[in-house]
Design a protein around this motif. Structure first.
Motif, PDB file in Angstrom:
ATOM      1  N   PRO A 494      -6.651   2.691   1.930  1.00 55.09           N
ATOM      2  CA  PRO A 494      -5.825   3.879   2.159  1.00 55.09           C
ATOM      3  C   PRO A 494      -4.344   3.536   2.274  1.00 55.09           C
ATOM      4  N   GLY A 495      -3.526   4.278   1.541  1.00 54.83           N
ATOM      5  CA  GLY A 495      -2.078   4.100   1.615  1.00 54.83           C
ATOM      6  C   GLY A 495      -1.512   3.092   0.634  1.00 54.83           C
ATOM      7  N   TYR A 496      -2.372   2.353  -0.063  1.00 56.30           N
ATOM      8  CA  TYR A 496      -1.891   1.309  -0.966  1.00 56.30           C
ATOM      9  C   TYR A 496      -2.522   1.447  -2.347  1.00 56.30           C
ATOM     10  N   ASN A 497      -1.742   1.105  -3.363  1.00 56.82           N
ATOM     11  CA  ASN A 497      -2.309   0.936  -4.695  1.00 56.82           C
ATOM     12  C   ASN A 497      -2.922  -0.466  -4.763  1.00 56.82           C
ATOM     13  N   VAL A 498      -4.157  -0.537  -5.209  1.00 55.24           N
ATOM     14  CA  VAL A 498      -4.876  -1.809  -5.266  1.00 55.24           C
ATOM     15  C   VAL A 498      -5.300  -2.093  -6.694  1.00 55.24           C
ATOM     16  N   ALA A 499      -5.028  -3.297  -7.155  1.00 59.38           N
ATOM     17  CA  ALA A 499      -5.496  -3.750  -8.464  1.00 59.38           C
ATOM     18  C   ALA A 499      -6.649  -4.720  -8.219  1.00 59.38           C
ATOM     19  N   GLY A 500      -7.785  -4.489  -8.881  1.00 63.14           N
ATOM     20  CA  GLY A 500      -8.944  -5.331  -8.616  1.00 63.14           C
ATOM     21  C   GLY A 500      -9.798  -5.570  -9.842  1.00 63.14           C
ATOM     22  N   LYS A 501     -10.736  -6.477  -9.698  1.00 63.54           N
ATOM     23  CA  LYS A 501     -11.690  -6.745 -10.781  1.00 63.54           C
ATOM     24  C   LYS A 501     -12.937  -7.386 -10.218  1.00 63.54           C
TER      25      LYS A 501
END
Length: 582
Positions: A494-501
């Motif tokens: 919540p509150g953050y843009n997250v890049a994942g894989k």
């Protein structure tokens, strides 16, 4: 017959005879005086030396082994006051066997070497055991004295302790009974931490120095301490969450890494199982050292981050490139599947990442020249050790271009057919987070000498792998993974843009067969201004067979803790304007 007169002998008392007597006495006195001058003047040092050597002993003054700290100065390894056992062989006599037996049974000291020391000729001081707890040493001597087995004494020494126990143990390592490093930084920085021992030669009585005796002292030189990049709080959390994930999934081992993408510093590098260096003998040797550095494995779909960063940088695809993905794909006699069963998918390149399609990655990389691709992977750090400062690091396994078969080209696209270490892959992903610039990972922040002077470690090596445009494009594609249509929406913060894989790969077994899987999750945040990268790997789970189920929850907890502790403000949440389908 005339009787001969007997006259008494008269002693001459004249001046000549008195002078003669005086000369004789003076000559004798002069001889004594000359000898006294020789003894106390000319030969005095030699005779003093011989007198001292007859009852002299040399005591080793151990250089304090310098501490190992975390990045905030919290001691992970330090030396404390302890005791050692010494003996005077001239006092042992016929009790050598009994004493050696008692030391072996109560302290585990080698019987044969101890007996040899107790019987050593021409010496009055030998060391039997070092780095003992003071109470243990005192009780041992008391035990021997009660039985009339004198000649063993307690002297001052130091003991290496690990206040944090298992925290960062796989990195810190431990020392042996001779205070020499056996694993971890204790081993690789042994000469730096140890310093140089000194000595004190003095007159001895009963194996102990005489009060007020003259001493010849060579002062010890203290070692230089090291401050690691590890944050004890994050390391503790990483070990706890990783251990829970491995146990609950029925896995056999795992690693978790938190890395600062700008500096390359590893804030946490957790291994499970681990050990307590205070009692390392109680653990199997397989738990020593860092799996994140020494173990090779096939990374699975996390590799797609590097595949598409390279493809975009080389101009072969864009995030919107349209790819028709069939249910299965036969290549060179091998059938390739996706983890999710499906019909025909019409995905964009961004959709291939979001849905983690193996087939889509293969089709996207079909026209990628082998030598060009190999160059990108090498630039990302694959196939070479990261040189973070610990021994035993694996270089991974990246086939050279002439070793690539057509199927090798395909499998590398989705993370099989090559092997990496966890730190290698973490550094490669951090390069994408860092705008395409690779920063060599590091575990040493600085060195601290005995005066408290801090010397920073050399700056890490850096080089550009892909363009900033390509790196940002892949970051936007990775944001879709934690979105509603991605494979790991549960990794969103919540509150953050997250890049994942997510990552799932088969584990190579004996005879070329695959046995079990490797599951993982890698990501960075905030995705629009990356600060930290977290990478979690679990080996051979039997409950939950995907990275999203096993590794992603650990990623979320560690990333949330890192962002909060280091005061990284929320950047707001937005969905990248990239289509998954066409």
């Amino acid at each position: 017959m005339r009787r001969r007169d007997r006259r008494p002998l008269k002693i001459a008392t004249g001046p000549f005879r008195l002078w003669s007597a005086f000369c004789v006495v003076a000559f004798v006195i002069s001889i004594f005086a000359a000898r006294l001058v020789q003894l106390q003047g000319i030969d005095e040092p030699d005779y003093a030396r011989l007198a001292i050597e007859a009852n002299a002993g040399t005591i080793t003054l151990e250089a304090p082994r310098a501490p190992i700290y975390d990045r905030n100065g919290v001691a992970l390894a330090e030396s404390v006051d302890a005791a050692k056992l010494t003996a005077d062989p001239t006092q042992i006599g016929r009790h050598a066997i009994q004493i050696a037996t008692a030391l072996h049974r109560r302290l585990g000291i080698d019987y044969i070497s101890t007996l040899s020391l107790l019987r050593a000729p021409n010496t009055r001081n030998v060391e039997l055991a070092r780095h003992l707890d003071q109470k243990v040493a005192s009780r041992m001597v008391h035990f021997l004295d009660r039985r009339g087995w004198g000649g063993v004494y307690v002297a001052k020494d130091t003991l290496r302790t690990y206040p944090a126990g298992t925290v960062a143990a796989n990195l810190v390592g431990m020392v042996g009974t001779d205070n020499t490093g056996l694993t971890g930084f204790e081993q690789s920085l042994n000469s730096t931490l140890t310093g140089t021992d000194g000595s004190a030669t003095t007159q001895m009585s009963g194996g102990t120095p005489l009060p007020l005796a003259n001493e010849t002292i060579v002062a010890p030189k203290e070692g230089t301490g090291v401050r690691l990049t590890i944050d004890e709080d994050l390391q503790l959390l990483a070990q706890a969450r990783l251990g829970k994930a491995v146990r609950e999934s029925g896995g056999i081992s795992g690693t978790a890494i938190v890395m600062d993408v700008k500096t390359g510093q590893l804030l946490a590098l957790a291994d499970y199982p681990t050990f307590d260096p205070n009692n390392f003998q109680d653990y199997p040797t397989s738990d020593y050292g860092s799996r994140a550095l020494r173990e090779m494995y096939e990374p699975g779909s996390v590799q797609k981050i590097l595949t598409f960063a390279s493809l975009i940088d080389a101009g072969h695809v864009t995030p919107r490139t349209q790819i028709s993905v069939p249910a299965q794909l036969t290549r060179d006699g091998t059938t390739i599947h996706d983890v999710e069963t499906h019909g025909l998918w019409r995905l964009t390149a961004a959709g291939v990442i979001a849905k983690s399609s193996n087939i889509g990655a293969v089709l996207a990389s079909t026209h990628f020249p082998t030598k060009q691709w190999y160059h990108y992977l090498r630039s990302f750090g694959l196939g070479s050790p990261t040189n973070v400062g610990l021994t035993g690091e694996s270089p991974g396994l990246l086939p050279t271009p002439h070793q690539w078969l057509p199927i090798t080209h395909d499998t590398i696209a989705f993370g099989q057919g090559l092997s990496v270490s966890a730190v290698q892959m973490a550094a490669a992903i951090s390069a994408v987070a860092n705008g395409g610039v690779y920063v060599q990972p590091s575990l040493i922040q600085s060195y601290v000498d005995s005066s408290g002077t801090v010397t920073p470690a050399p700056a890490p090596a850096t080089h550009r792998v892909v363009s900033e445009h390509a790196a940002k494009a892949v970051a936007r594609m990775m944001e879709l993974v934690v979105g509603p249509q991605g494979t790991a929406p549960g990794a969103a913060i919540p509150g953050y843009n997250v890049a994942g894989k997510t990552g799932t790969a088969q584990r190579p077994g004996k005879n070329g067969h695959y046995v079990g899987t490797t599951v993982s999750f890698a990501g960075f945040a905030p995705a629009d201004a990356p600060r930290f990268m977290v990478y979690v790997v679990v080996q051979k789970p039997n409950k939950g067979s995907t990275g999203s189920a096993v590794a992603a929850p650990v990623f979320k907890d560690l990333m949330t803790a890192a962002l909060k502790k280091y005061g990284v403000p929320p950047t707001g949440v937005h969905q990248p304007a990239l289509p998954l389908w066409w």
